[in-house]
Enzyme design. Structure first.
Site, PDB file in Angstrom:
ATOM      1  N   ASN A  11      -6.834  -2.711  74.528  1.00 18.11           N
ATOM      2  CA  ASN A  11      -6.114  -3.970  74.718  1.00 18.11           C
ATOM      3  C   ASN A  11      -6.160  -4.726  73.394  1.00 18.11           C
ATOM      4  OD1 ASN A  11      -5.210  -6.499  75.439  1.00 18.11           O
ATOM      5  ND2 ASN A  11      -6.938  -6.972  76.801  1.00 18.11           N
ATOM      6  N   TRP A  12      -5.017  -4.791  72.733  1.00 23.46           N
ATOM      7  CA  TRP A  12      -4.995  -5.391  71.385  1.00 23.46           C
ATOM      8  C   TRP A  12      -4.827  -6.915  71.424  1.00 23.46           C
ATOM      9  CZ3 TRP A  12      -1.830  -1.413  67.916  1.00 23.46           C
ATOM     10  CH2 TRP A  12      -2.608  -0.251  67.786  1.00 23.46           C
ATOM     11  N   LYS A  13      -4.683  -7.464  72.619  1.00 23.39           N
ATOM     12  CA  LYS A  13      -4.624  -8.921  72.788  1.00 23.39           C
ATOM     13  C   LYS A  13      -3.639  -9.547  71.781  1.00 23.39           C
ATOM     14  CE  LYS A  13      -9.219  -8.716  74.724  1.00 23.39           C
ATOM     15  NZ  LYS A  13     -10.468  -9.385  75.066  1.00 23.39           N
ATOM     16  N   HIS A  97      -5.549  -9.771  83.647  1.00 31.27           N
ATOM     17  CA  HIS A  97      -6.684  -9.815  82.715  1.00 31.27           C
ATOM     18  C   HIS A  97      -7.368 -11.180  82.814  1.00 31.27           C
ATOM     19  CE1 HIS A  97      -9.004  -9.999  79.022  1.00 31.27           C
ATOM     20  NE2 HIS A  97      -8.970  -8.678  79.038  1.00 31.27           N
ATOM     21  N   GLU A  99      -8.465 -13.194  80.729  1.00 34.71           N
ATOM     22  CA  GLU A  99      -7.965 -14.245  79.829  1.00 34.71           C
ATOM     23  C   GLU A  99      -6.683 -14.867  80.384  1.00 34.71           C
ATOM     24  OE1 GLU A  99      -8.083 -11.834  76.303  1.00 34.71           O
ATOM     25  OE2 GLU A  99     -10.271 -11.897  76.383  1.00 34.71           O
ATOM     26  N   GLU A 169     -13.934  -5.725  84.673  1.00 33.64           N
ATOM     27  CA  GLU A 169     -14.350  -6.361  83.422  1.00 33.64           C
ATOM     28  C   GLU A 169     -15.131  -7.627  83.746  1.00 33.64           C
ATOM     29  OE1 GLU A 169     -11.651  -5.184  79.958  1.00 33.64           O
ATOM     30  OE2 GLU A 169     -10.593  -6.739  81.056  1.00 33.64           O
ATOM     31  N   GLY A 175     -15.889  -9.552  74.943  1.00 29.96           N
ATOM     32  CA  GLY A 175     -15.917 -10.130  73.598  1.00 29.96           C
ATOM     33  C   GLY A 175     -17.227 -10.814  73.238  1.00 29.96           C
ATOM     34  N   SER A 215     -17.058  -5.308  75.967  1.00 30.18           N
ATOM     35  CA  SER A 215     -17.894  -4.894  74.839  1.00 30.18           C
ATOM     36  C   SER A 215     -18.196  -3.391  74.819  1.00 30.18           C
ATOM     37  CB  SER A 215     -19.193  -5.710  74.809  1.00 30.18           C
ATOM     38  OG  SER A 215     -18.897  -7.087  74.633  1.00 30.18           O
TER      39      SER A 215
HETATM   40  P1  PGA Z   1     -13.887  -6.477  74.516  1.00 28.22           P
HETATM   41  O1  PGA Z   1     -12.624  -6.846  75.438  1.00 28.22           O
HETATM   42  O2  PGA Z   1     -13.975  -4.975  74.462  1.00 28.22           O
HETATM   43  O3  PGA Z   1     -13.580  -7.081  73.175  1.00 28.22           O
HETATM   44  O4  PGA Z   1     -15.086  -7.062  75.172  1.00 28.22           O
HETATM   45  C1  PGA Z   1     -12.335  -6.121  76.607  1.00 28.22           C
HETATM   46  C2  PGA Z   1     -11.095  -6.675  77.274  1.00 28.22           C
HETATM   47  O5  PGA Z   1     -10.888  -7.907  77.274  1.00 28.22           O
HETATM   48  O6  PGA Z   1     -10.275  -5.915  77.821  1.00 28.22           O
END
Ligand code: PGA
Length: 252
Positions: A11-13, A97, A99, A169, A175, A215
């Protein structure tokens, strides 16, 4: 027992311009060219989908988007439809997701509608679920997941959901560098699978891929993938560099 092909998804966000994404995708295609027995997906920003689709065509790498709208078209300024994604070469789409839930008002109800839009367009939906730190500490992990899965998938029948992928998640692990221990992850994955079994069917539960996210790095993927109910990973930070992401793809 069903053989579930692992999926390693990046996931490149909101990182990388189109040309940066093309560059990383090209490196990744080369690094994973001879992998077998694992599905690979990257989800760049919308602006990079079309050019990246040309780079990953005929490669081991599948293309995904990070979000979609539930309507096919209409006056929805700033939104993107499932058909736009398939026309840009997408095969997968992330839905719900954390976020998006946290910052953009995504709810279990909008998630539910987006899954329908994805399925209607033959996209593979990756339904993201997970509890916050406070919810875990107050013993609500399972009830939160129960609600996210049940409302997110309300109104569906098992035949609808053969292509659904779930990503667990924990919000506190995204993150932050804090990974759930593999035992913690396994416990939740097993719970989600049993929820699918009782809500839908044992066959669907047995075949469904449940990814872990939060992570994930080259150094912890092998341990995670050893667990019986962990079928892959959704990777944020460590997917941004082709080198580290390819190491995760080659976890065994
Ligand atoms: P992360 O993000 O690997 O940077 O913790 C995972 C995600 O949000 O899908």
């Amino acid at each position: 027992m069903v053989n579930r092909i692992p999926l390693i998804a990046g996931n490149w966000k909101m990182f990388k311009t189109a040309s940066e994404a093309v560059e990383t995708a090209g490196q990744l295609v080369d690094l994973v060219a001879d992998t077998t027995g694992v599905d690979i997906m990257i989800a760049p920003a919308f602006t990079a989908l079309d050019p990246v689709s040309k780079v990953v065509a005929d490669s081991r790498v599948g293309l995904g988007a990070q979000n979609l709208h539930w309507e096919k078209q209409g006056a929805y300024t700033g939104e993107i439809s499932a058909q736009m994604l398939t026309a840009s070469g997408c095969r997968y789409v992330l839905i719900g997701h954390s976020e998006r839930r946290q910052y953009f008002g995504e709810t279990d109800d909008t998630v539910n509608r987006k899954i329908r839009a994805a399925l209607d367009a033959d996209l593979l939906p990756v339904l993201c679920v997970g509890e916050t730190e406070g919810e875990r500490e107050s013993g609500q992990t399972f009830s939160v997941l129960d609600k996210q899965v049940k409302i997110g998938l309300q109104g569906y029948v098992p035949q609808d959901l053969g292509s659904l992928i779930i990503a667990y998640e924990p919000v506190w692990a995204i993150g932050t560098g804090k990974t759930a221990s593999r035992e913690q992850a396994q416990e939740v994955h097993q719970y989600i699978r049993s929820l699918i079994e009782t809500t839908f069917s044992p066959a669907l539960a047995g075949a469904m891929r449940i990814l872990y996210g939060g992570s994930v790095k080259p150094g912890n993927i092998t341990d995670l993938m050893d667990m019986p109910d962990i079928d892959g990973a959704l990777v944020g930070g460590a997917s941004l560099e082709a080198d580290s992401f390819s190491q995760i793809v080659k976890f065994n």
